[in-house]
Design an enzyme around this catalytic site. Structure first.
Site, PDB file in Angstrom:
ATOM      1  N   GLY A 146      20.750  27.316  45.582  1.00  0.00           N
ATOM      2  CA  GLY A 146      19.468  27.563  46.257  1.00  0.00           C
ATOM      3  C   GLY A 146      19.608  28.750  47.201  1.00  0.00           C
ATOM      4  CE1 TYR A 166      12.709  16.514  50.464  1.00  0.00           C
ATOM      5  CE2 TYR A 166      12.977  17.673  48.386  1.00  0.00           C
ATOM      6  CZ  TYR A 166      13.197  17.583  49.744  1.00  0.00           C
ATOM      7  OH  TYR A 166      13.907  18.566  50.400  1.00  0.00           O
ATOM      8  CB  THR A 190      12.946  19.141  61.766  1.00  0.00           C
ATOM      9  OG1 THR A 190      13.438  20.357  62.321  1.00  0.00           O
ATOM     10  CG2 THR A 190      13.498  17.963  62.550  1.00  0.00           C
TER      11      THR A 190
END
Ligand code: GFB
Length: 330
Positions: free
Chosen positions: A12, A147, A175
Site C-alpha cells: 500500500g 472491514y 484514527t
C-alpha cells in the site's frame, strides 16, 4: 531494528500513508530518528506491482524483494458510504490480502511486520476513550462491520503467528487519517478528501458546497505525515505483539461541521454551503486514547490541524489533474 542490511517493504506504498512514509524517509535528515538509516532499503509497492489477494503473486513479490521488515498498509479502504455498500467485499478482500502477506512473511522469515488497523475496528458500544485492550469486547458499528472484522483478524493472526512460530508481527491503530495524495473519489473517499474535492468543484463551478449528514459526529484526525513518523517509530523501536493506537490526543475530537468549516476557510470558498441530512452520519464518535503511544515514544509534536489541512488543500489544488479523483474501484 539493528543497523545491518535491512529491506523494508511498504505494501500500500502508493496510498495516503505509504506516500507520507516515503516523504518522511526522503526528507528527514539521514540517520535521524525518522530519517533513512544506513543499510536500509525502502521499497514502496502498490496494486500495479502485484495482487496481494492472490497467494502466488504475493509469493512472487516476496521472492523479488526478499523483505526483512514490512509495513503492511495495503487494503481495500473507503469512507462511510462505500463501507456501508460493500460490506462483504471489504471483509473478503481484506482477509485475503492480510492472510497472504502474513503467511509469506512467516515463510520468508521476516523479522518484523507492522500492520495497519483503524479505530473503526472497535466495538460500537464501549467505554471511551478507546484503549488498546478492548478491541474485541463487542460488535463493531454496523456501518463497517465487514472491514472492522477483517482488520480485527490481523490482531488475532499476529498472536497466533507469535505463539506457533515466534513471529514478531504487530499492529498499529490509527484514527481517521488525512493528507496529500489521498483518494478523492467522491463515492469512496473519506470525509476530508471528499469535502476538499466537493468544495473545490463548488468553487470552480459556482455551485453549492453540499456536506452529508448532520455535521454532529465527532472524529480525531491525524495528519498522514505525522502518522508516517509514528509507523517508522513502531517498526524500529516497538517490540510487542500488542497493538498501539497512533492518534492525536483524546481531547482533540472535532465535529464534521468543524471539519467542513475549516475546509471552506482553507479553500477560501465564498459560495453557498448546505447540508444533505438524508446522508448517514455513521458512528457518532470513536474517541481514542494515545497515552500508551506517548508513554513509549516519550512525547511527540503533532502538526496543528489547520496547518495540516491547509497543506492538504494546497496539495489537492496544485495536483488536481493527476490526483485520484474518481476511477471506479469496486
Ligand atoms: O471519513 P468517513 O467517511 O468515515 O466520515 P467514518 C464520515 C462522516 O463524515 C459521517 C460525514 O458522519 C458522514 O456523514 N460526511 C459528510 C461525509 N459529507 C461526507 C462526504 O462527502 N463523504 C464522506 N465519506 N463522509 C470510516 C470507516 O468511518 O472511517 C472506515 O467506515 C475507516 O472503515 C475510516 O475506518 C477511517 O469515520 O465514519
Amino acid at each position: 531494528m539493528s543497523a545491518e542490511q535491512s529491506v523494508i517493504l511498504v505494501t500500500g506504498g502508493t496510498g495516503l500513508i505509504g506516500k507520507a512514509i516515503q516523504y518522511v524517509i526522503e526528507t528527514e535528515p539521514a540517520g535521524s530518528r525518522f530519517g533513512k538509516k544506513p543499510g536500509e532499503t525502502w521499497i514502496f509497492i502498490g496494486q500495479n506491482d502485484g495482487d496481494l489477494k492472490d497467494a502466488e503473486s504475493t509469493k512472487k513479490l516476496f521472492e523479488k524483494y526478499k523483505p526483512t521488515h514490512i509495513i503492511h498498509l495495503a487494503a481495500l479502504v473507503g469512507g462511510l458510504f462505500k463501507n456501508m455498500k460493500y460490506k462483504l467485499t471489504f471483509l473478503r478482500e481484506n482477509m485475503l490480502i492480510n492472510d497472504n502477506v502474513l503467511h509469506w512473511a512467516q515463510v520468508f522469515g521476516c523479522k518484523k511486520v507492522v500492520s495497519c488497523l483503524s479505530t473503526c475496528v472497535y466495538p460500537d458500544k464501549v467505554e471511551y476513550p478507546l484503549t488498546e485492550d478492548n478491541i474485541h469486547l463487542g460488535l463493531p458499528h454496523e456501518s463497517n462491520f465487514g472491514y472492522a472484522h477483517a482488520k480485527r483478524m490481523v490482531d488475532v493472526m499476529n498472536h497466533a503467528y507469535k505463539e506457533e512460530f515466534g513471529c514478531n508481527f504487530t499492529s498499529a491503530i490509527p484514527t481517521n487519517v488525512f493528507g496529500p495524495a489521498d483518494n478523492y473519489d467522491l463515492e469512496g473517499a473519506h470525509v476530508i478528501p471528499a469535502l476538499i474535492h466537493k468544495c473545490y468543484l463548488a468553487k470552480k463551478n459556482g455551485t453549492p458546497f453540499v456536506v452529508g449528514g448532520t455535521g454532529k459526529p465527532l472524529r480525531q484526525f491525524i495528519y498522514s505525515r505525522d502518522l508516517a513518523k509514528l509507523f517508522i517509530w513502531e517498526l524500529r523501536e516497538y517490540d510487542s505483539v500488542e497493538p498501539v493506537i497512533l492518534s492525536v490526543g483524546e481531547d482533540e475530537e472535532i465535529s464534521i461541521k468543524d471539519v467542513a468549516d475549516a475546509i471552506v476557510k482553507a479553500m477560501d470558498f465564498k459560495g453557498e454551503y448546505v447540508w444533505d441530512v438524508s446522508k448517514a452520519d455513521g458512528q457518532f464518535r470513536k474517541q481514542a486514547s494515545n497515552k500508551k503511544l506517548l508513554s513509549l515514544i516519550g512525547g511527540f509534536e503533532f502538526t496543528p490541524f489547520d496547518k495540516a489541512l491547509q497543506e492538504s488543500v494546497d496539495w489537492f489544488v496544485a495536483n488536481y489533474d493527476t490526483a485520484r479523483t474518481g476511477k471506479k474501484t469496486v
